[in-house]
Design a protein around this motif. Structure first.
Motif, PDB file in Angstrom:
ATOM      1  N   GLU A  69       0.832  -1.207   0.000  1.00 10.96           N
ATOM      2  CA  GLU A  69       0.000   0.000   0.000  1.00 10.96           C
ATOM      3  C   GLU A  69       0.866   1.257   0.000  1.00 10.96           C
ATOM      4  O   GLU A  69       0.569   2.219  -0.708  1.00 10.96           O
ATOM      5  N   ALA A  70       1.939   1.250   0.786  1.00  9.08           N
ATOM      6  CA  ALA A  70       2.837   2.407   0.826  1.00  9.08           C
ATOM      7  C   ALA A  70       3.502   2.608  -0.534  1.00  9.08           C
ATOM      8  O   ALA A  70       3.625   3.748  -1.014  1.00  9.08           O
ATOM      9  N   LEU A  75       3.980   5.535  -5.717  1.00  6.08           N
ATOM     10  CA  LEU A  75       3.987   5.516  -7.180  1.00  6.08           C
ATOM     11  C   LEU A  75       2.868   6.360  -7.770  1.00  6.08           C
ATOM     12  O   LEU A  75       2.983   6.853  -8.892  1.00  6.08           O
ATOM     13  N   ALA A  76       1.803   6.525  -7.005  1.00  3.73           N
ATOM     14  CA  ALA A  76       0.678   7.335  -7.477  1.00  3.73           C
ATOM     15  C   ALA A  76       0.957   8.826  -7.314  1.00  3.73           C
ATOM     16  O   ALA A  76       0.143   9.655  -7.698  1.00  3.73           O
TER      17      ALA A  76
END
Length: 88
Positions: A69-70, A75-76
């Protein structure tokens, strides 16, 4: 008489649980990352890895999920992070 033995044993069990909880190993972020990456490499099964590291498989999968998730947030483009002591 058996009910008295059960009642006298309950506080002892609680004491043992409290001691185990207080003396449980605390893993640093670097150790968690190392363990998750080792699991992702796939050289050993997750069960073998967890047994060797002394953690439950559920703990490994939680760390793995948090790690993914991190990475996904990073990356987003989510570059917000907590300020460290030097920056404050």
């Amino acid at each position: 008489m058996r009910s008295k033995q059960k009642n006298s044993k309950a506080p002892a069990d609680q004491v043992v649980k409290d001691i185990r909880r207080a003396t449980r190993k605390q893993y640093s972020a670097e150790e968690k990352i190392r363990i998750v990456l080792e699991g992702l490499r796939g050289d050993d099964t997750i069960a073998e890895l967890c047994r060797r590291e002394g953690i439950a498989q559920g703990v490994y999968y939680k760390w793995s999920k948090d790690f993914m998730e991190a990475g996904k947030k990073r990356l987003a483009g989510d570059t917000a992070r907590a300020a460290n002591n030097e920056e404050v």
